[in-house]
Design a protein around this motif. Structure first.
Motif, PDB file in Angstrom:
ATOM      1  N   MET A   1       0.771  -1.067   0.148  1.00 45.33           N
ATOM      2  CA  MET A   1       0.034  -0.165  -0.068  1.00 45.33           C
ATOM      3  C   MET A   1       0.948   1.365  -0.020  1.00 45.33           C
ATOM      4  N   ARG A   2       0.578   2.189  -0.851  1.00 47.32           N
ATOM      5  CA  ARG A   2       1.416   3.328  -1.025  1.00 47.32           C
ATOM      6  C   ARG A   2       1.033   4.236   0.207  1.00 47.32           C
ATOM      7  N   ALA A   3       2.014   5.248   0.556  1.00 50.08           N
ATOM      8  CA  ALA A   3       1.952   5.932   1.928  1.00 50.08           C
ATOM      9  C   ALA A   3       0.735   6.803   1.954  1.00 50.08           C
ATOM     10  N   PHE A   4       0.390   7.482   0.787  1.00 52.44           N
ATOM     11  CA  PHE A   4      -0.679   8.387   0.786  1.00 52.44           C
ATOM     12  C   PHE A   4      -2.061   7.443   1.025  1.00 52.44           C
TER      13      PHE A   4
ATOM     14  N   ILE B   1      -1.981  16.450   4.381  1.00 51.09           N
ATOM     15  CA  ILE B   1      -3.259  16.639   4.311  1.00 51.09           C
ATOM     16  C   ILE B   1      -3.756  17.343   5.393  1.00 51.09           C
ATOM     17  N   HIS B   2      -4.411  18.456   5.018  1.00 55.04           N
ATOM     18  CA  HIS B   2      -4.927  19.568   6.011  1.00 55.04           C
ATOM     19  C   HIS B   2      -6.187  19.398   6.495  1.00 55.04           C
ATOM     20  N   PHE B   3      -6.792  19.424   7.661  1.00 59.59           N
ATOM     21  CA  PHE B   3      -7.887  19.466   8.055  1.00 59.59           C
ATOM     22  C   PHE B   3      -7.954  20.803   9.143  1.00 59.59           C
TER      23      PHE B   3
ATOM     24  N   ARG C   1       0.998  14.180   7.624  1.00 52.75           N
ATOM     25  CA  ARG C   1       2.134  14.170   6.955  1.00 52.75           C
ATOM     26  C   ARG C   1       2.183  12.968   6.341  1.00 52.75           C
ATOM     27  N   ILE C   2       2.634  12.986   4.844  1.00 50.66           N
ATOM     28  CA  ILE C   2       2.929  11.809   4.167  1.00 50.66           C
ATOM     29  C   ILE C   2       4.355  11.640   4.140  1.00 50.66           C
ATOM     30  N   PRO C   3       4.809  10.540   4.890  1.00 49.21           N
ATOM     31  CA  PRO C   3       6.382  10.109   4.828  1.00 49.21           C
ATOM     32  C   PRO C   3       6.683   9.535   3.459  1.00 49.21           C
ATOM     33  N   ARG C   4       7.882   9.820   3.021  1.00 49.38           N
ATOM     34  CA  ARG C   4       8.338   9.091   1.527  1.00 49.38           C
ATOM     35  C   ARG C   4       9.605   8.187   2.137  1.00 49.38           C
ATOM     36  N   ASP C   5       9.661   7.321   1.319  1.00 51.05           N
ATOM     37  CA  ASP C   5      10.757   6.214   1.157  1.00 51.05           C
ATOM     38  C   ASP C   5      11.499   6.475  -0.085  1.00 51.05           C
ATOM     39  N   MET C   6      12.808   7.115  -0.400  1.00 46.73           N
ATOM     40  CA  MET C   6      13.288   7.355  -1.789  1.00 46.73           C
ATOM     41  C   MET C   6      14.721   6.563  -1.724  1.00 46.73           C
ATOM     42  N   PRO C   7      14.753   5.361  -1.822  1.00 43.02           N
ATOM     43  CA  PRO C   7      16.036   4.680  -1.885  1.00 43.02           C
ATOM     44  C   PRO C   7      16.929   5.152  -2.912  1.00 43.02           C
ATOM     45  N   GLY C   8      18.094   5.437  -2.641  1.00 47.75           N
ATOM     46  CA  GLY C   8      19.138   5.985  -3.391  1.00 47.75           C
ATOM     47  C   GLY C   8      19.303   7.353  -3.386  1.00 47.75           C
TER      48      GLY C   8
ATOM     49  N   CYS D   1       2.518   6.911  10.094  1.00 49.25           N
ATOM     50  CA  CYS D   1       1.560   7.901  10.235  1.00 49.25           C
ATOM     51  C   CYS D   1       1.347   9.097  11.487  1.00 49.25           C
ATOM     52  N   ARG D   2       2.128  10.239  11.180  1.00 46.64           N
ATOM     53  CA  ARG D   2       2.081  11.284  12.411  1.00 46.64           C
ATOM     54  C   ARG D   2       1.289  12.473  11.894  1.00 46.64           C
ATOM     55  N   ALA D   3       0.731  13.017  12.913  1.00 48.90           N
ATOM     56  CA  ALA D   3      -0.347  14.059  12.614  1.00 48.90           C
ATOM     57  C   ALA D   3      -0.262  15.073  13.401  1.00 48.90           C
TER      58      ALA D   3
END
Length: 307
Positions: free
Chosen positions: A1-4, A32-34, A129-136, A102-104
């Motif tokens: 499942m993708r992060a978003f 994502i802002h509420f 917040r949407i964390p990202r993993d960018m290997p490399g 997931c951190r809000a």
């Protein structure tokens, strides 16, 4: 499942609408802002998108779905698992750790006790917040000759990819991608660095303040390199202590385009813990260095550094 999609699954309000958003928006989204009585906003590298009944729009127009104060409070209670007390220390720092990924962030009226934030009431915003993993993404630094065993300070504005870059550096060191593998201790005080696999030789101390974390890592984990995120003014003494212990220290700090103009950055560099300063280009070019400043020289990067 993708992060978003994983983050959206934690949001009962408008979950289906968020999951149905176009992939091109999801892939570049950073948060994502509420906000109470305002449209739901998805912010990313391409700007701000507002959620509508079907899809998204860039136009802030009447009729967009909004979240009332009652629903926002309900969302806050949901991400706390109906137990605000169990997240009390996190809330004092302005966020709730929903799960390992997931951190809000939260906004509202701060409740003070002895000049210290005790908690929040009248929640007005919740930001996922949407964390990202960018290997490399850290390869450019290794290939540029950065000696991480001598310490490196990574500076950049919010959203410039500091945490993502730090995570990839930890993984590369742990896996020995650019030489012999290193024993790495990761101080993950906010539960973000260890959200993805960091390899076999990276040990993660989660939710531990940096001061005690440095001591625990040095005494118990026998690290060659310690990594930590988001240094603050109160961390200078702990940084100096780690430097005297003979381990490499890799850390991030918030700054603008000229890190040395910020007193905190100057103080950290003056500790002697960091031989290399890496300044990131900004939120529009996440994880890309603007320059790398080593002993006696500075390497500039004007073009895209994607790897």
């Amino acid at each position: 499942m993708r992060a978003f999609d994983r983050i959206a699954s934690h949001i009962p309000l408008f979950r289906d609408e968020l999951l149905a958003m176009p992939d091109q928006v999801k892939l570049q989204a950073q948060d994502i802002h509420f906000k109470s009585d305002e449209p739901i906003a998805v912010c990313g590298r391409e700007g701000v998108f507002f959620l509508k009944a079907r899809g998204v729009t860039r136009a802030l127009a009447p009729g967009l779905p909004t979240v009332g104060a009652g629903k926002l409070q309900e969302l806050f209670m949901y991400i706390c698992g109906r137990s605000v007390f169990s997240h009390e220390e996190e809330i004092r720092q302005g966020y709730v750790q929903v799960d390992s990924l997931c951190r809000a962030g939260i906004c509202g009226t701060a409740v003070l006790e002895g000049g210290r934030v005790k908690g929040f009431r009248d929640i007005t915003s919740v930001v996922f917040r949407i964390p990202r993993d960018m290997p490399g993404c850290g390869d450019r630094l290794f290939l540029s000759g950065v000696d991480f065993t001598k310490g490196a300070l990574i500076a950049g504005e919010p959203g410039s990819g500091k945490t993502t870059l730090l995570r990839d550096i930890a993984r590369s060191l742990s896996m020995g991608r650019f030489g012999q593998g290193k024993r790495v201790a990761v101080l993950d005080s906010r539960g973000e660095l260890g959200a993805f696999s960091l390899g076999p030789c990276a040990d993660v101390l989660r939710n531990c303040p940096k001061g005690p974390g440095f001591e625990m890592a040095l005494r118990s984990l026998s690290p060659e390199i310690i990594l930590c995120d988001e240094l603050a003014p109160g961390d200078t003494e702990a940084v100096e202590s780690a430097a005297r212990a003979g381990v490499g220290l890799i850390a991030t700090v918030h700054s603008g385009s000229d890190p040395r103009s910020r007193p905190l950055c100057r103080d950290l560099l003056n500790t002697g813990a960091f031989q290399t300063l890496v300044a990131l280009r900004g939120r529009e070019y996440p994880c890309e260095p603007a320059f790398i400043e080593g002993p006696g020289e500075r390497s500039m990067f004007r073009e895209s550094c994607a790897v």
